[in-house]
Scaffold this active site. Structure first.
Site, PDB file in Angstrom:
ATOM      1  N   GLU A  84       0.545  -1.365   0.089  1.00  9.03           N
ATOM      2  CA  GLU A  84      -0.105  -0.039  -0.117  1.00  9.03           C
ATOM      3  C   GLU A  84       0.746   1.274  -0.086  1.00  9.03           C
ATOM      4  OE1 GLU A  84      -3.050   0.534  -0.330  1.00  9.03           O
ATOM      5  OE2 GLU A  84      -4.151  -1.353   0.215  1.00  9.03           O
ATOM      6  N   SER A 344     -27.782 -32.680  50.217  1.00  5.16           N
ATOM      7  CA  SER A 344     -26.786 -33.018  51.114  1.00  5.16           C
ATOM      8  C   SER A 344     -25.667 -32.148  51.004  1.00  5.16           C
ATOM      9  CB  SER A 344     -26.710 -34.465  51.018  1.00  5.16           C
ATOM     10  OG  SER A 344     -27.621 -35.386  51.324  1.00  5.16           O
TER      11      SER A 344
END
Length: 687
Positions: A84, A344
């Site tokens: 680029e 329990s």
């Protein structure tokens, strides 16, 4: 002639001056360039190490994740600059060489061969998007690029590009694109992956891999060809990269710990980045585990898992449902915070209080025989009785009758108060008060609170409020007392010997299971020397699930959760000072056998500590710098008697007034047990 040239020159100069003035005035008339920090970005929820757990789209439906140059694979950055803007680090926003080259190619080929936009100019266009493609628009980009270069460093400009570049659809920024197309952060990209991400912003809609895979592939290959020489990629590697397929579909964005993420955002809606204590790797492993087991257990059955670092109280993983988007399982309901009956699972705390009060020891013998408390006659799960067993075996086998007998001595109201004091909220049905039934699950508790209480056992009796947001870690969170260290260690020492699920290793995890009345809830909570994990299994609507048991449904998930934690279980800490390591025959006589009543004696005849009263503050007197003994007065009871200070048996001496030597300021628990096994206990503060 000369005069004409002079006039022409003057006119030309005037035009140039006027143009320069007009350009200057036009530049000054431009509004300020939008600041990057004002652009809406996706809210991110991250884990304890900065890994992305879940992003949220912006209000307009875009995935725009902030990115820095250090968040991206270096090979991508080199490829991007080579393709680029190869003089990115040399120019000041505008590249004159590129502009001359582009103009010459346009004249020579009568078409645009290459552009002249720098990365800085592209960032300017992204910050200030405009639809027109005119010379004036290009000039505006150039001016804005120069402004950016004056205000920001090159790496800051590049980071803006990485955050804003379009990748098709609602994807903006390299992180969103990498997650959507490759399912990973762009920290490590292959060469073809990097080339594709370089190519897409040039024409994001036309080259979308999920819609135009051939165009995307050709664009990627052009990038590879163009940058090969600039960054030194051998021809054979370029050829190999071109054989890599491009992704044919978009992937869903990460959605780890969705309930925790939603709650973090609700707690601080103005933040764009939320840091949690969750470990993304463990969270992912446990979410997968919950999905697998829920699918095996049934269509409407859900699973919740909570993993805690019990040293810090930080939540490492929270699976609130197997699938956030599953309507059959009410996936968006947080089942780690739903009130459920623990079955329990509260029994260890009953025994812990009994250990603390000197009523029992793990090797104390206790009766498992038919017993009635008024109209209440507890039964064991299998409707059988074991006879005389040790407390250790009674807890490991989760026998109901011994647990209720122990709760009757400890007191249901006291157990409730102690658990609440430690941070575990016990919720009773409307109009109900603490009673013996709570020992078998007649109370409501959340998985979060239950896991926190078990973490307190692992911390030798001190609980810490659980935290999930990193910002909370800096807040003062004083520990709360659950049990004394010796009692907590006794409980852990018993639970680590609980028979594990089939094919699981023994003596690795201290754990307890629970099954609520009517088979509605199955639990398993356990800890090693490092983590505490809680598991709940059941239907979100609370309907019964015939045959569901904590031992067969939840315990295997618990052991798998520890196995998937990525480390071998750590040993529990050694016995603290004061712990009695002895067989039943070598225990003090009152601790050899548990007595659940006073042998028919009147309440006034039961042993009790008359002085000091519970909660008293005693002034510590001293002689020659040495603390003076403190008196303890006993009434009632039957000889012989055992006196314990902080769980350590004392030489009683004679009479009903006993003296003990405090070691210094602090809390002291005084316990007396008579020959029938009845006991009284007080907590005082010496100061």
């Amino acid at each position: 002639m000369r005069r004409g040239l002079a006039i022409a020159a003057g006119a030309g100069g005037a035009i140039l001056a006027g143009s320069a003035l007009a350009l200057t005035l036009w530049v000054r008339s431009l509004p300020p360039l939008p600041r990057a920090e004002t652009l809406p970005v996706s809210v991110e929820v991250i884990d304890r190490d900065g890994r992305l757990l879940r992003p949220y789209a912006t209000a307009d439906g875009r995935w725009r994740l902030r990115a820095r140059i250090e968040d991206v694979d270096p090979r991508y950055v080199r490829m991007l600059i080579a393709y680029e803007d190869r003089r990115f680090y040399e120019h000041y926003g505008v590249d004159p060489v590129a502009m001359i080259r582009a103009a010459w190619q346009l004249i020579a080929h009568r078409e645009i061969v290459s552009g002249a936009s720098t990365i800085s100019m592209q960032v300017a266009r992204l910050l200030e998007p405009r639809s027109e493609r005119t010379l004036l628009a290009k000039l505006r980009q150039m001016v804005r690029a120069i402004e950016l270069e004056r205000a920001m460093s090159k790496d800051e400009i590049l980071s803006l590009y990485l955050s804003l570049a379009p990748y098709g659809g609602n994807l903006e920024g390299i992180r969103a694109a990498s997650l959507a197309y490759f399912g990973k952060e762009p920290k490590r990209l292959s060469r073809p992956e990097a080339a594709l991400l370089v190519a897409l912003p040039q024409s994001p809609e036309a080259r979308r891999p999920d819609r135009a895979s051939d165009r995307a592939r050709r664009a990627r290959d052009r990038v590879l060809d163009r940058v090969a020489g600039d960054i030194g990629i051998p021809a054979d590697e370029i050829a190999a990269a071109k054989t890599d397929p491009v992704p044919a579909r978009r992937l869903a964005m990460p959605a780890l710990a969705p309930h925790a993420a939603d709650q973090a955002i609700a707690a601080a809606p103005d933040l764009s980045r939320h840091e949690l204590t969750i470990d993304a790797r463990l969270q992912r492993a446990l979410e997968l585990l919950a999905q697998e087991r829920a699918a095996m257990l049934g269509r409407d059955i859900s699973v919740a898992i909570l993993a805690v670092d019990h040293a810090s109280g930080e939540i490492l993983a929270r699976v609130a449902s197997p699938d956030y988007f599953d309507k059959n399982r009410a996936g968006q309901v947080d089942l780690t915070r739903a009130l459920r009956s623990p079955g329990s699972a509260l029994k260890p705390f009953i025994y812990g209080l009994a250990f603390e009060d000197g009523l029992a020891h793990p090797e104390t013998l206790i009766e498992d025989r038919p017993t009635r408390y008024g109209t209440y006659a507890p039964e064991n799960f299998d409707l059988t009785f074991q006879g005389t067993v040790s407390v250790r075996k009674a807890l490991q086998l989760s026998l109901n009758v011994p647990a209720v007998a122990m709760l009757d001595r400890v007191g249901a109201a006291r157990l409730t108060a102690r658990l609440s004091q430690a941070g575990g909220a016990m919720v009773f049905p409307k109009g109900e008060v603490p009673g013996l039934a709570m020992g078998l699950g007649g109370v409501g508790v959340t998985l979060s609170d239950l896991t926190m209480l078990y973490a307190g056992l692992a911390r030798q009796g001190l609980t810490l409020p659980l935290i999930e947001r990193r910002i909370e870690a800096a807040l003062a969170r004083p520990p709360r007392r659950l049990l004394d260290p010796v009692a907590a260690w006794y409980v852990g020492n018993v639970l680590i010997g609980t028979p594990p699920p089939e094919n699981a290793a023994r003596n690795r995890i201290a754990f307890k299971t629970g099954t609520s009345y009517g088979y509605r809830d199955a639990w398993a909570v356990g800890f090693d020397g490092r983590r505490t994990i809680g598991v709940w299994v059941g239907r979100p609507d609370g309907a019964p699930v015939p045959g569901i048991l904590g031992r067969t449904a939840a315990a295997p998930i618990l052991f798998d959760a520890f196995a998937r934690g990525g480390y071998l279980p750590e040993r529990l800490p050694p016995a603290p000072k004061g712990a009695i390591l002895a067989t039943n025959g070598k225990l003090p006589p009152p601790l050899q056998r548990f007595s659940d009543d006073s042998g028919g004696s009147r309440a006034s005849d039961r042993v009790r500590i008359m002085f000091p009263p519970n909660g008293a503050r005693l002034e510590l007197a001293s002689t020659d710098g040495r603390p003076e003994p403190v008196a303890m007065k006993i009434a009632g009871g039957i000889e012989p008697m055992t006196v314990m200070v902080n769980g350590v048996p004392q030489n009683r001496g004679s009479g009903r007034t006993i003296f003990f030597d405090p070691k210094g300021p602090g809390f002291v628990r005084l316990t007396v047990i008579d020959g029938k096994g009845t006991a009284d206990s007080v907590m005082v503060r010496v100061q």
